[in-house]
Design a protein around this motif. Sequence first.
Motif, mmCIF file in Angstrom:
data_model
loop_
_atom_site.group_PDB
_atom_site.id
_atom_site.type_symbol
_atom_site.label_atom_id
_atom_site.label_comp_id
_atom_site.label_asym_id
_atom_site.label_seq_id
_atom_site.Cartn_x
_atom_site.Cartn_y
_atom_site.Cartn_z
ATOM 1 N N ARG A 1 -52.453 74.344 -21.356
ATOM 2 C CA ARG A 1 -51.541 73.383 -21.960
ATOM 3 C C ARG A 1 -50.184 74.071 -22.118
ATOM 4 O O ARG A 1 -50.005 74.946 -22.952
ATOM 5 C CB ARG A 1 -52.035 72.914 -23.323
ATOM 6 N N VAL A 2 -49.248 73.664 -21.292
ATOM 7 C CA VAL A 2 -47.929 74.303 -21.265
ATOM 8 C C VAL A 2 -46.918 73.398 -21.952
ATOM 9 O O VAL A 2 -46.822 72.215 -21.647
ATOM 10 C CB VAL A 2 -47.496 74.564 -19.797
ATOM 11 N N THR A 3 -46.168 73.984 -22.885
ATOM 12 C CA THR A 3 -45.084 73.262 -23.535
ATOM 13 C C THR A 3 -43.772 73.963 -23.182
ATOM 14 O O THR A 3 -43.780 75.131 -22.783
ATOM 15 C CB THR A 3 -45.270 73.258 -25.070
ATOM 16 N N PRO A 4 -42.650 73.279 -23.321
ATOM 17 C CA PRO A 4 -41.364 73.948 -23.050
ATOM 18 C C PRO A 4 -41.133 75.167 -23.945
ATOM 19 O O PRO A 4 -40.548 76.158 -23.518
ATOM 20 C CB PRO A 4 -40.333 72.861 -23.326
ATOM 21 N N GLN A 5 -41.618 75.099 -25.187
ATOM 22 C CA GLN A 5 -41.472 76.243 -26.088
ATOM 23 C C GLN A 5 -42.271 77.439 -25.575
ATOM 24 O O GLN A 5 -41.844 78.589 -25.718
ATOM 25 C CB GLN A 5 -41.938 75.895 -27.511
ATOM 26 N N THR A 6 -43.427 77.181 -24.960
ATOM 27 C CA THR A 6 -44.252 78.254 -24.417
ATOM 28 C C THR A 6 -43.526 78.966 -23.289
ATOM 29 O O THR A 6 -43.490 80.198 -23.230
ATOM 30 C CB THR A 6 -45.597 77.693 -23.897
ATOM 31 N N ILE A 7 -42.914 78.207 -22.399
ATOM 32 C CA ILE A 7 -42.200 78.799 -21.267
ATOM 33 C C ILE A 7 -41.021 79.633 -21.759
ATOM 34 O O ILE A 7 -40.799 80.752 -21.287
ATOM 35 C CB ILE A 7 -41.748 77.702 -20.287
ATOM 36 N N GLU A 8 -40.270 79.120 -22.724
ATOM 37 C CA GLU A 8 -39.135 79.865 -23.261
ATOM 38 C C GLU A 8 -39.587 81.155 -23.934
ATOM 39 O O GLU A 8 -38.964 82.204 -23.771
ATOM 40 C CB GLU A 8 -38.364 79.000 -24.255
ATOM 41 N N ALA A 9 -40.673 81.085 -24.680
ATOM 42 C CA ALA A 9 -41.169 82.272 -25.384
ATOM 43 C C ALA A 9 -41.696 83.313 -24.400
ATOM 44 O O ALA A 9 -41.512 84.518 -24.614
ATOM 45 C CB ALA A 9 -42.264 81.876 -26.368
ATOM 46 N N LEU A 10 -42.321 82.863 -23.322
ATOM 47 C CA LEU A 10 -42.828 83.801 -22.323
ATOM 48 C C LEU A 10 -41.684 84.511 -21.604
ATOM 49 O O LEU A 10 -41.825 85.669 -21.199
ATOM 50 C CB LEU A 10 -43.721 83.084 -21.309
ATOM 51 N N MET A 11 -40.555 83.822 -21.430
ATOM 52 C CA MET A 11 -39.413 84.449 -20.768
ATOM 53 C C MET A 11 -38.799 85.551 -21.632
ATOM 54 O O MET A 11 -38.192 86.480 -21.110
ATOM 55 C CB MET A 11 -38.343 83.403 -20.456
#
Length: 104
Positions: free
Chosen positions: A78-88
């Motif tokens: 389950r991918v959220t935009p917040q997850t992608i930003e935090a992973l970066m």
Amino acid sequence: MEQDKIRIRLRAYDYKLLDESVKKIIETVKRTGGVIRGPIPMPTKIRKWCVLRSPHKFEQSREHFEVREHARILDITRVTPQTIEALMEINLPAGVDVEVKMRG
């Protein structure tokens, strides 16, 4: 973006650095509301070679070396935009190789 999946493959020569990096990623994904599967430990790749100690004398005198490469796989379902930003923004140790693949 809810249907997308992210597969993260981590590789390192030192398993302690690898496990530390996996913990950072798991904490980040859980904090941002993503669902994670893993870590899945992959088989350790072992490369061995033999070297003569002296090239001109004593052929039975040899040294043996090996390198072990450890790997883990994480799937974020389950991918959220917040997850992608935090992973970066995650800072991982220098000895860890990271491959990220988006799957739709």
